[in-house]
Write an enzyme that holds these catalytic residues in place. Structure first.
Site, PDB file in Angstrom:
ATOM      1  N   SER A   1       0.861  -1.171   0.000  1.00 47.16           N
ATOM      2  CA  SER A   1       0.000   0.000   0.000  1.00 47.16           C
ATOM      3  C   SER A   1       0.898   1.222   0.000  1.00 47.16           C
ATOM      4  CB  SER A   1      -0.903   0.019   1.234  1.00 47.16           C
ATOM      5  OG  SER A   1      -1.670   1.215   1.258  1.00 47.16           O
TER       6      SER A   1
ATOM      7  N   HIS B   1       2.182  16.762   5.126  1.00 49.60           N
ATOM      8  CA  HIS B   1       2.275  15.706   6.116  1.00 49.60           C
ATOM      9  C   HIS B   1       1.924  16.222   7.508  1.00 49.60           C
ATOM     10  CE1 HIS B   1       4.729  13.752   2.977  1.00 49.60           C
ATOM     11  NE2 HIS B   1       4.220  12.671   3.513  1.00 49.60           N
TER      12      HIS B   1
ATOM     13  N   LYS C   1       5.676  13.470  10.787  1.00 50.66           N
ATOM     14  CA  LYS C   1       6.266  12.827   9.604  1.00 50.66           C
ATOM     15  C   LYS C   1       7.637  13.396   9.334  1.00 50.66           C
ATOM     16  CE  LYS C   1       5.983  10.315   5.821  1.00 50.66           C
ATOM     17  NZ  LYS C   1       5.973   8.930   5.784  1.00 50.66           N
TER      18      LYS C   1
END
Length: 147
Positions: free
Chosen positions: A110, A143, A147
């Site tokens: 993913s 983000h 992050k």
């Protein structure tokens, strides 16, 4: 009991994953792989290389960096281990390599495991279906602060 190795074990997501696995009754983290193996004290051993693993896991979950992909896939293929790839930033060549190895070992990939991102993808698909090409929409990526 499903035996898991976490690639990127000492990173934020690796640590989150390890805590989640500890709360299950049918999985256990047998080891981690990380470029900084001693950076964090874990309840499982962490090694700098796959070849250092003391036993073969059933699956390797990867929350590390794109540069680790080839070595991970080669090791998993050699040992017939399934992989979960949850790292962002893969190139088109990396994605072709993932597809190639997926013909030999179980691979779940993913591009992003974030609930927020996956929700946005679904909402964008729905909006595009409703609005069609009569609207000029711009999406800006940002983000979260961790992050």
């Amino acid at each position: 009991m499903i035996k898991i190795a976490i690639n990127g074990a000492n990173g934020h997501m690796g640590q989150t994953l390890a805590r989640s696995i500890e709360q299950t009754g049918d999985m256990t983290v047998i080891a981690g792989i990380d470029i900084n193996p001693g950076a964090i004290k874990n309840t499982f051993p962490v090694f700098p290389a796959y070849s250092d693993l003391p036993e073969t896991p059933d699956v390797i979950i990867d929350f590390s960096r794109p540069e680790a992909l080839q070595g991970l896939l080669e090791f998993a293929s050699e040992k017939n281990i399934g992989v979960v790839l949850a790292t962002t930033g893969y190139t088109d060549n990396d994605k072709m390599m993932i597809a190639k190895f997926a013909g030999h070992i179980p691979v779940f990939y993913s591009a992003n495991m974030s609930l927020g991102v996956n929700l946005q993808i679904e909402l964008a698909k729905k909006a595009a279906g409703i609005l069609g090409d009569k609207f000029d929409i711009e999406i800006v990526e940002k983000h979260h602060n961790l992050k």
